[in-house]
Motif scaffolding. Structure first.
Motif, mmCIF file in Angstrom:
data_model
loop_
_atom_site.group_PDB
_atom_site.id
_atom_site.type_symbol
_atom_site.label_atom_id
_atom_site.label_comp_id
_atom_site.label_asym_id
_atom_site.label_seq_id
_atom_site.Cartn_x
_atom_site.Cartn_y
_atom_site.Cartn_z
ATOM 1 N N UNK A 1 0.845 -1.009 -0.073
ATOM 2 C CA UNK A 1 -0.052 0.075 -0.057
ATOM 3 C C UNK A 1 1.064 1.155 0.126
ATOM 4 N N UNK A 2 0.526 2.220 -0.752
ATOM 5 C CA UNK A 2 1.351 3.439 -0.922
ATOM 6 C C UNK A 2 1.389 4.136 0.608
ATOM 7 N N UNK A 3 2.635 4.345 0.805
ATOM 8 C CA UNK A 3 2.867 4.865 2.341
ATOM 9 C C UNK A 3 4.028 6.359 2.088
ATOM 10 N N UNK A 4 3.735 7.139 2.966
ATOM 11 C CA UNK A 4 4.796 8.113 3.086
ATOM 12 C C UNK A 4 4.559 8.872 4.296
ATOM 13 N N UNK A 5 5.714 9.599 4.728
ATOM 14 C CA UNK A 5 5.916 10.392 6.035
ATOM 15 C C UNK A 5 6.567 11.562 5.629
ATOM 16 N N UNK A 6 5.818 12.840 5.960
ATOM 17 C CA UNK A 6 6.561 14.025 5.849
ATOM 18 C C UNK A 6 6.342 14.762 6.953
ATOM 19 N N UNK A 7 7.547 15.325 7.683
ATOM 20 C CA UNK A 7 7.804 15.975 8.953
ATOM 21 C C UNK A 7 8.452 17.262 8.918
ATOM 22 N N UNK A 8 7.945 18.299 9.265
ATOM 23 C CA UNK A 8 8.504 19.710 9.346
ATOM 24 C C UNK A 8 8.711 19.939 10.935
ATOM 25 N N UNK B 1 13.443 2.203 10.172
ATOM 26 C CA UNK B 1 12.654 1.084 9.814
ATOM 27 C C UNK B 1 11.718 1.070 8.717
ATOM 28 N N UNK B 2 11.058 2.335 8.766
ATOM 29 C CA UNK B 2 10.068 2.738 7.532
ATOM 30 C C UNK B 2 10.921 2.824 6.420
ATOM 31 N N UNK B 3 12.183 3.517 6.362
ATOM 32 C CA UNK B 3 12.804 3.473 4.942
ATOM 33 C C UNK B 3 13.092 2.064 4.611
ATOM 34 N N UNK B 4 13.390 1.139 5.715
ATOM 35 C CA UNK B 4 14.027 0.091 5.002
ATOM 36 C C UNK B 4 12.749 -0.901 4.481
ATOM 37 N N UNK B 5 11.397 -0.439 5.011
ATOM 38 C CA UNK B 5 10.166 -1.157 4.641
ATOM 39 C C UNK B 5 9.707 -0.467 3.312
ATOM 40 N N UNK B 6 10.445 0.563 2.784
ATOM 41 C CA UNK B 6 10.020 1.000 1.573
ATOM 42 C C UNK B 6 9.285 2.462 1.535
ATOM 43 N N UNK B 7 8.947 2.821 2.835
ATOM 44 C CA UNK B 7 8.335 4.059 2.766
ATOM 45 C C UNK B 7 8.998 5.466 2.498
ATOM 46 N N UNK B 8 8.662 6.303 1.593
ATOM 47 C CA UNK B 8 9.297 7.449 1.237
ATOM 48 C C UNK B 8 9.035 8.526 2.580
ATOM 49 N N UNK B 9 10.334 8.803 2.990
ATOM 50 C CA UNK B 9 10.306 9.841 4.306
ATOM 51 C C UNK B 9 10.814 11.130 3.927
ATOM 52 N N UNK B 10 10.499 12.163 3.993
ATOM 53 C CA UNK B 10 10.585 13.690 3.797
ATOM 54 C C UNK B 10 10.886 14.366 4.913
ATOM 55 N N UNK B 11 11.904 14.718 5.399
ATOM 56 C CA UNK B 11 12.036 15.664 6.402
ATOM 57 C C UNK B 11 12.356 17.007 6.116
ATOM 58 N N UNK C 1 18.966 4.153 5.611
ATOM 59 C CA UNK C 1 18.165 5.193 5.414
ATOM 60 C C UNK C 1 17.826 5.785 3.739
ATOM 61 N N UNK C 2 17.805 4.703 2.834
ATOM 62 C CA UNK C 2 18.025 5.180 1.691
ATOM 63 C C UNK C 2 16.739 6.022 1.013
ATOM 64 N N UNK C 3 15.758 5.886 1.507
ATOM 65 C CA UNK C 3 14.531 6.579 1.414
ATOM 66 C C UNK C 3 14.109 7.501 2.191
ATOM 67 N N UNK C 4 15.232 8.073 2.914
ATOM 68 C CA UNK C 4 14.828 9.499 3.612
ATOM 69 C C UNK C 4 15.760 10.464 2.994
ATOM 70 N N UNK C 5 15.006 11.787 3.096
ATOM 71 C CA UNK C 5 15.512 12.713 2.401
ATOM 72 C C UNK C 5 15.582 13.992 3.391
ATOM 73 N N UNK C 6 16.489 14.918 3.790
ATOM 74 C CA UNK C 6 16.300 15.938 4.865
ATOM 75 C C UNK C 6 16.601 17.151 3.992
ATOM 76 N N UNK C 7 15.686 17.943 4.079
ATOM 77 C CA UNK C 7 15.881 19.365 3.579
ATOM 78 C C UNK C 7 15.963 20.419 5.031
ATOM 79 N N UNK C 8 16.666 21.537 4.537
ATOM 80 C CA UNK C 8 16.749 22.566 5.622
ATOM 81 C C UNK C 8 16.499 23.685 4.901
ATOM 82 N N UNK C 9 15.487 24.670 5.578
ATOM 83 C CA UNK C 9 14.934 25.907 4.977
ATOM 84 C C UNK C 9 15.441 26.853 5.880
ATOM 85 N N UNK C 10 16.488 27.980 5.356
ATOM 86 C CA UNK C 10 17.090 28.954 6.001
ATOM 87 C C UNK C 10 16.863 30.291 5.333
ATOM 88 N N UNK C 11 16.130 31.226 5.801
ATOM 89 C CA UNK C 11 15.882 32.538 4.826
ATOM 90 C C UNK C 11 15.561 33.564 5.537
#
Length: 718
Positions: free
Chosen positions: A556-563, A578-588, A604-614
């Protein structure tokens, strides 16, 4: 890492100590909290390098990095010294023990400090003259201006200075934290032993950092330390001045190991005592202009138990404490040259703002506010109207940081005077705002408000307000505000926050119950839309992540986005792994420190981390879970940190209105789309500016002013 990478060899015995440290850091799945924070301050320093900004805005960001570093040394370095000084064992997230980590941390801090000063001297300072000002030394002044400066010293500065000698007859004085200081080494010709003495002078903090001299087309700013240094002989009659040395210190301001278990006992007096301790805590960093007197430096190192790692040298072309630049940045002559926020737009589902009564509108629908793009006026209006409104019965609110001339506290004072029941949980432990908060809380208490000064040894960080009105004979309405941001109208113009205004019973019941918990001795069985800490926030968030992992395993399609501001809690990080290893797309989207290492193979292959500074400080917290296409979206005050889950009273609230949920989703979508203020975190813990990839510039600090209902309605993340 900015440490040079070692060429790792198979035989561990051939590795140097530095090689082992680098290897240990690289092998860990976690990033050091403190080293990650330094990377964040580099991103702030990056803002000073934007040539499309005015010199005043570039200096603003430089000044922010200086204040940030002060707080870092006072709290984070101070916390490390609690372990060192009290003999407590400590392992950093990368496994390093306290002493090796101290040296590494100070080495990295020194590098940042050098980069900061180099950029000021070589890139920013040369731009001053063509922008209408200059910072001039005493020796550069004309004869006429020299007389003006000397007159200022004699009439204003001289009477305020107090030399404090240290010798066999005088104890070592308590020198103030974050204050410019002079160490003046002297000799007396009549002393047959020819002994040197040192006297300390604290530069008054209630005087401007610069003496201003307006010229025809340039304002000259003379640093106060230059004025004092060149007139210091007036304070030492008939003795030889060997050297006058400008320096500054950071003291330990972290009380982690000193917190009393029985904190209820005379808590206010305990807090006042700790504020004094902050002024006399152990020195953790000493900044000095380069080439200080070696005799004095030996004395200070012995007195404060410092080594060369703790000493930060400032080039003569630079200046001590860039936060002093705020006098120039905020000067009235340069007002038109600084960044000014556009006028806020009306909330998408409250276009009638300013023409309809908010009490009536909230009976019809919820309102989501996104600051600073939406004004804080609806919140202020609600509380101010409630204070004077004859139908209002009570106001309950949690306050963490308030403005100096706070409209919120003024309204609460009026409400109490008007006979309303006012309950205020005032967090007087809010770091560096303790004294202002304590003063405001005591004003409210004297006016008749029921004031709670924190809850035990927990810090109350949640942002909630509950207003009760009896509007018809038997009809009582409860107006609720839940937010990620402080009740502070000043920072609401600079901080990006998100908040909900509602009269729905599901929120009102939860918030009423929550106030009973934090002001009384209630233990609720369950909340409908709230997740709270220290009760169960960590486990509930982990369960939501586990559900996404389970969905992914079931195809089932899965995803986590946290800010959030910061990500540090290991248990939650492990669930994300663990979620990344299960195939969940995680965007932080993590503005500040991030202890999770993204993009590691098998971890953590399916985890990407972004930082917004402006231009604005990103302060909102939004937690999104795909939930099989029926998203759950939580908003609130909590970061994913150990302190947020275990040592703070925090809350996250579930959005149940579909359009407001879409607004939050669009908020996250825009953050992920930004390619102007965004940095991408690499697997090694470094950050790089997000690549454009042929796309046009997308700056959320501008685009959020143009959001429409149509844009929001089409928002999707997965």
């Amino acid at each position: 890492m900015s440490i040079s990478k070692a060429s790792h060899q198979s035989n561990d015995d051939s590795l140097t100590a530095t090689d082992r440290i680098v290897q240990q850091i690289e092998e860990s799945n976690y990033i050091s909290r403190d080293l990650s924070w330094l990377k964040f301050n580099y991103r702030v320093l990056d803002q000073a390098k934007h040539i499309d900004r005015s010199i005043f805005d570039r200096l603003k960001f430089l000044a922010i990095t200086s204040s940030n570093l002060d707080e870092f040394c006072t709290i984070r370095l101070g916390s490390l010294y609690n372990y060192l000084d009290y003999g407590k064992e400590r392992f950093d997230y990368n496994g390093l023990r306290e002493e090796p980590f101290r040296k590494l941390l100070l080495l990295e801090t020194q590098k940042f400090y050098k980069d900061q000063n180099d950029y000021y001297v070589n890139r920013l300072k040369p731009l001053f003259l063509k922008n209408g000002f200059s910072i001039v030394s005493y020796n550069e002044l004309s004869l006429e201006n020299t007389h003006k400066v000397n007159d200022y010293f004699n009439k204003t500065i001289y009477p305020m200075l107090t030399p404090m000698v240290f010798d066999s007859y005088h104890t070592f004085p308590v020198l103030m934290n974050n204050r410019l200081l002079f160490g003046v080494v002297t000799k007396n010709a009549n002393d047959h032993h020819n002994l040197q003495k040192v006297s300390f002078i604290q530069v008054p903090q209630n005087l401007p950092r610069f003496y201003e001299i307006p010229e025809d087309d340039v304002i000259q700013f003379v640093p106060i330390e230059e004025v004092i240094s060149n007139n210091i002989h007036n304070l030492f009659r008939n003795v030889e001045i060997v050297s006058a040395n400008l320096f500054r210190i950071n003291r330990n301001g972290d009380f982690t190991l000193e917190e009393s278990e029985d904190i209820e006992s005379n808590f206010l007096e305990d807090l006042k005592r700790k504020l004094k301790t902050r002024r006399s805590g152990r020195v953790v960093r000493l900044e000095t202009m380069e080439d200080p007197d070696p005799w004095m430096m030996r004395l200070l190192k012995i007195q404060w138990d410092l080594d060369e790692h703790n000493i930060f040298y400032v080039p003569k072309e630079s200046m001590l404490d860039f936060s002093g630049l705020h006098q120039i940045i905020g000067h009235k002559e340069f007002k038109t040259k600084r960044f000014h926020s556009p006028d806020p737009i009306k909330p998408l589902n409250f276009p009638e703002h300013g023409t309809r009564d908010l009490f009536e509108v909230l009976k019809e629908r919820d309102i989501l506010l996104h600051h600073p793009y939406n004004s804080m006026e609806p919140v202020l209006d609600l509380i101010e109207k409630a204070a004077d409104d004859p139908y209002t019965l009570s106001i309950k609110v949690t306050l963490y940081r308030v403005a100096r001339e706070s409209r919120i506290t003024a309204a609460l004072l009026r409400a109490a005077e008007n006979g309303k029941h006012v309950s205020v949980l005032f967090e007087v432990k809010a770091r560096f705002d303790e004294e202002n908060n304590l003063r405001e809380a005591q004003r409210l208490q004297k006016a008749g408000c029921f004031v709670i000064y924190g809850v035990g040894n927990l810090k109350t960080h949640t942002k909630l307000c509950l207003i009760v009105r009896k509007e018809e004979e038997d009809k009582v309405y409860r107006y609720v505000h839940l937010s990620s941001g402080n009740y502070n109208e000043a920072t609401a113009r600079l901080y990006v926050d998100i908040g909900l205004l509602t009269t729905k019973e599901i929120y009102a019941n939860d918030v009423s119950e929550f106030f009973n918990v934090i002001t009384g001795h209630s233990q609720p069985s369950t909340y409908r839309n709230l997740i709270t800490s220290p009760r169960d926030m960590r486990i509930q968030l982990c369960n939501l992540i586990r559900r996404e992992a389970e969905n992914a395993r079931n195809g089932i399609q899965a995803g986590v986005v946290m800010k959030m501001n910061s990500l540090q809690d290991k248990e939650l990080i492990d669930e994300l792994f663990a979620a990344s290893q299960a195939g969940v797309q995680v965007k932080l989207i993590v503005r500040g420190m991030c202890c999770l290492r993204p993009g590691r193979k098998g971890v953590s292959e399916n985890i990407e981390v972004t930082s917004i500074v402006g231009e604005y400080l990103e302060h909102s917290r939004i937690y999104y879970f795909h939930n099989s296409g029926s998203p759950k979206v939580y908003i609130g005050s909590a970061d994913a940190m150990v302190r947020s889950f275990d040592r703070r009273i925090e809350s996250l609230f579930l959005l149940d209105d579909e359009f407001l949920k879409k607004q939050a989703v669009n908020n996250l979508r825009y953050n992920l789309k930004d390619n102007v203020n965004a940095y991408t975190m690499k697997e090694d813990g470094t950050y790089v500016i997000k690549e454009l990839n042929g796309e046009p510039n997308f700056n959320i600090h501008k685009e959020f002013y143009n959001v429409t209902r149509e844009i929001v309605s089409s928002a999707k993340l997965f």
